[in-house]
Motif scaffolding. Structure first.
Motif, PDB file in Angstrom:
ATOM      1  N   PHE A   1      28.309  61.113  41.882  1.00  0.00           N
ATOM      2  CA  PHE A   1      27.880  59.724  41.770  1.00  0.00           C
ATOM      3  C   PHE A   1      26.443  59.649  41.262  1.00  0.00           C
ATOM      4  O   PHE A   1      25.629  60.540  41.522  1.00  0.00           O
ATOM      5  CB  PHE A   1      27.937  59.025  43.140  1.00  0.00           C
ATOM      6  CG  PHE A   1      29.255  59.116  43.854  1.00  0.00           C
ATOM      7  CD1 PHE A   1      29.566  60.226  44.624  1.00  0.00           C
ATOM      8  CD2 PHE A   1      30.180  58.092  43.751  1.00  0.00           C
ATOM      9  CE1 PHE A   1      30.792  60.315  45.283  1.00  0.00           C
ATOM     10  CE2 PHE A   1      31.403  58.169  44.414  1.00  0.00           C
ATOM     11  CZ  PHE A   1      31.700  59.280  45.174  1.00  0.00           C
TER      12      PHE A   1
ATOM     13  N   TYR B   1      23.448  56.676  41.596  1.00  0.00           N
ATOM     14  CA  TYR B   1      23.034  55.397  42.144  1.00  0.00           C
ATOM     15  C   TYR B   1      21.675  55.023  41.569  1.00  0.00           C
ATOM     16  O   TYR B   1      20.859  55.892  41.243  1.00  0.00           O
ATOM     17  CB  TYR B   1      22.899  55.471  43.666  1.00  0.00           C
ATOM     18  CG  TYR B   1      24.201  55.463  44.421  1.00  0.00           C
ATOM     19  CD1 TYR B   1      24.912  56.637  44.634  1.00  0.00           C
ATOM     20  CD2 TYR B   1      24.726  54.272  44.922  1.00  0.00           C
ATOM     21  CE1 TYR B   1      26.107  56.627  45.347  1.00  0.00           C
ATOM     22  CE2 TYR B   1      25.918  54.256  45.632  1.00  0.00           C
ATOM     23  CZ  TYR B   1      26.595  55.445  45.835  1.00  0.00           C
ATOM     24  OH  TYR B   1      27.780  55.420  46.528  1.00  0.00           O
TER      25      TYR B   1
ATOM     26  N   GLU C   1      14.420  53.877  40.484  1.00  0.00           N
ATOM     27  CA  GLU C   1      14.652  55.237  40.944  1.00  0.00           C
ATOM     28  C   GLU C   1      16.148  55.516  40.896  1.00  0.00           C
ATOM     29  O   GLU C   1      16.963  54.663  41.280  1.00  0.00           O
ATOM     30  CB  GLU C   1      14.130  55.454  42.365  1.00  0.00           C
ATOM     31  CG  GLU C   1      14.179  56.910  42.812  1.00  0.00           C
ATOM     32  CD  GLU C   1      13.107  57.286  43.817  1.00  0.00           C
ATOM     33  OE1 GLU C   1      12.585  56.383  44.489  1.00  0.00           O
ATOM     34  OE2 GLU C   1      12.825  58.490  43.935  1.00  0.00           O
TER      35      GLU C   1
ATOM     36  N   PHE D   1      19.344  58.186  41.783  1.00  0.00           N
ATOM     37  CA  PHE D   1      19.786  59.243  42.685  1.00  0.00           C
ATOM     38  C   PHE D   1      21.140  59.771  42.265  1.00  0.00           C
ATOM     39  O   PHE D   1      22.076  59.002  42.038  1.00  0.00           O
ATOM     40  CB  PHE D   1      19.898  58.729  44.123  1.00  0.00           C
ATOM     41  CG  PHE D   1      18.591  58.379  44.756  1.00  0.00           C
ATOM     42  CD1 PHE D   1      18.123  57.077  44.729  1.00  0.00           C
ATOM     43  CD2 PHE D   1      17.831  59.349  45.382  1.00  0.00           C
ATOM     44  CE1 PHE D   1      16.914  56.743  45.309  1.00  0.00           C
ATOM     45  CE2 PHE D   1      16.609  59.023  45.976  1.00  0.00           C
ATOM     46  CZ  PHE D   1      16.162  57.724  45.934  1.00  0.00           C
TER      47      PHE D   1
ATOM     48  N   LEU E   1      27.999  62.149  52.027  1.00  0.00           N
ATOM     49  CA  LEU E   1      27.434  61.967  50.696  1.00  0.00           C
ATOM     50  C   LEU E   1      26.067  62.637  50.708  1.00  0.00           C
ATOM     51  O   LEU E   1      25.198  62.258  51.486  1.00  0.00           O
ATOM     52  CB  LEU E   1      27.327  60.480  50.385  1.00  0.00           C
ATOM     53  CG  LEU E   1      27.129  60.029  48.951  1.00  0.00           C
ATOM     54  CD1 LEU E   1      28.268  60.501  48.071  1.00  0.00           C
ATOM     55  CD2 LEU E   1      27.003  58.519  48.902  1.00  0.00           C
ATOM     56  N   ILE E   2      25.889  63.660  49.872  1.00  0.00           N
ATOM     57  CA  ILE E   2      24.648  64.410  49.828  1.00  0.00           C
ATOM     58  C   ILE E   2      23.863  63.985  48.598  1.00  0.00           C
ATOM     59  O   ILE E   2      24.388  64.011  47.476  1.00  0.00           O
ATOM     60  CB  ILE E   2      24.924  65.920  49.772  1.00  0.00           C
ATOM     61  CG1 ILE E   2      25.883  66.344  50.893  1.00  0.00           C
ATOM     62  CG2 ILE E   2      23.615  66.697  49.837  1.00  0.00           C
ATOM     63  CD1 ILE E   2      25.365  66.062  52.281  1.00  0.00           C
ATOM     64  N   PHE E   3      22.585  63.624  48.797  1.00  0.00           N
ATOM     65  CA  PHE E   3      21.771  63.093  47.718  1.00  0.00           C
ATOM     66  C   PHE E   3      20.779  64.111  47.186  1.00  0.00           C
ATOM     67  O   PHE E   3      20.303  64.983  47.921  1.00  0.00           O
ATOM     68  CB  PHE E   3      20.989  61.880  48.207  1.00  0.00           C
ATOM     69  CG  PHE E   3      21.812  60.635  48.334  1.00  0.00           C
ATOM     70  CD1 PHE E   3      22.505  60.359  49.497  1.00  0.00           C
ATOM     71  CD2 PHE E   3      21.899  59.749  47.277  1.00  0.00           C
ATOM     72  CE1 PHE E   3      23.280  59.220  49.606  1.00  0.00           C
ATOM     73  CE2 PHE E   3      22.664  58.597  47.381  1.00  0.00           C
ATOM     74  CZ  PHE E   3      23.356  58.339  48.541  1.00  0.00           C
ATOM     75  N   GLY E   4      20.457  63.961  45.913  1.00  0.00           N
ATOM     76  CA  GLY E   4      19.325  64.654  45.345  1.00  0.00           C
ATOM     77  C   GLY E   4      18.038  63.959  45.750  1.00  0.00           C
ATOM     78  O   GLY E   4      18.052  62.935  46.443  1.00  0.00           O
ATOM     79  N   GLN E   5      16.924  64.501  45.282  1.00  0.00           N
ATOM     80  CA  GLN E   5      15.613  63.998  45.699  1.00  0.00           C
ATOM     81  C   GLN E   5      15.226  62.699  44.993  1.00  0.00           C
ATOM     82  O   GLN E   5      14.272  62.036  45.406  1.00  0.00           O
ATOM     83  CB  GLN E   5      14.536  65.058  45.424  1.00  0.00           C
ATOM     84  CG  GLN E   5      14.810  66.391  46.082  1.00  0.00           C
ATOM     85  CD  GLN E   5      15.589  67.334  45.171  1.00  0.00           C
ATOM     86  OE1 GLN E   5      16.477  66.926  44.423  1.00  0.00           O
ATOM     87  NE2 GLN E   5      15.270  68.610  45.243  1.00  0.00           N
ATOM     88  N   GLY E   6      15.936  62.365  43.951  1.00  0.00           N
ATOM     89  CA  GLY E   6      15.633  61.143  43.221  1.00  0.00           C
ATOM     90  C   GLY E   6      14.734  61.392  42.029  1.00  0.00           C
ATOM     91  O   GLY E   6      13.894  62.296  42.029  1.00  0.00           O
TER      92      GLY E   6
END
Lengths: 113, 113
Positions: free
Chosen positions: A34, A36, A88, A90, A101-106
């Motif tokens: 994904f 975002y 920003e 993500f 749901l695992i996010f990157g640092q942005g």
């Protein structure tokens, strides 16, 4: 464990230039992916998602991303940046099973006039 | 559609105080989660729930407590606030069936002094 790496915490482009935001993931199996977007002082809004099928995914506001299994990448692109794209972004990954749901640092995108 | 609703939007606490951040969704989603967002660190998962009566820890659970008595509500409790808990908190919900995206609330900006 799944993880997501976004290369570059800040990206600056000129209005009308190509936008390229990089995302790499680590996973033993192809996950769901994904992108975002978060505008200032707002929540997160889905830009696009990859589940199965076509590897080139089109999203809102002219953005698209391509899933490349061999490179474990899911880079986000837009042919021509607009001032309103400043936000920003993500990248996130969800494993085939389970809801985490695992996010990157942005990556903060700035667009110069 | 209300989607995911978080209250309050802003909160200032003194060190040692407790409080509850509220989250409600009207989409009948099974999966709900809490994230905190800090500069340069993306969104980190605090706690999550796959249904009423079922909760589990995420990446940064210490200092937080959750419960899920109904499908709609997933409150986050800060037991004894610390300055390190100053952050923006997001609640999200999604279906556990198909690989659908997560829907996010507008966030709660918490400052602990």
């Amino acid at each position: 464990a799944q993880s997501v790496t976004q290369l570059g915490s800040h990206v600056s482009v000129s209005e009308g230039a190509l936008v390229l935001l990089r995302c790499n993931y680590s996973s033993s199996v192809p996950p769901y992916l994904f992108w975002y977007v978060q505008y200032p002082n707002q929540g997160l809004q889905l830009l696009l998602k990859y589940t199965t099928g076509a590897t080139l995914v089109k999203g809102i506001n002219g953005f698209e991303a391509e899933f490349k299994k061999s490179e474990t990448s899911f880079h986000l692109t837009k042919p021509s940046a607009h001032m309103s794209d400043a936000a920003e972004y993500f990248c996130a990954v969800r494993p085939n099973q389970g809801g985490k749901l695992i996010f990157g640092q942005g990556t903060e995108l700035s667009v110069k006039p | 559609n209300a989607g995911v609703t978080q209250t309050p939007k802003f909160q200032v606490l003194k060190t040692g105080q407790s409080m509850t951040l509220q989250c409600a969704q009207d989409m009948n989603h099974e999966y709900m989660s809490w994230y905190r967002q800090d500069p340069g660190m993306g969104l980190r998962l605090i706690h999550y729930s796959v249904g009423a009566g079922i909760t589990d820890q995420g990446e940064v659970p210490n200092g937080y407590n959750v419960s899920r008595s109904t499908t709609e509500d997933f409150p986050l409790r800060l037991l004894s606030a610390a300055p390190s808990q100053t952050s923006v908190y997001f609640c999200a919900s999604s279906s556990t069936g198909a690989p659908t995206e997560a829907f996010f609330g507008q966030g709660t900006r918490l400052t602990v002094v």
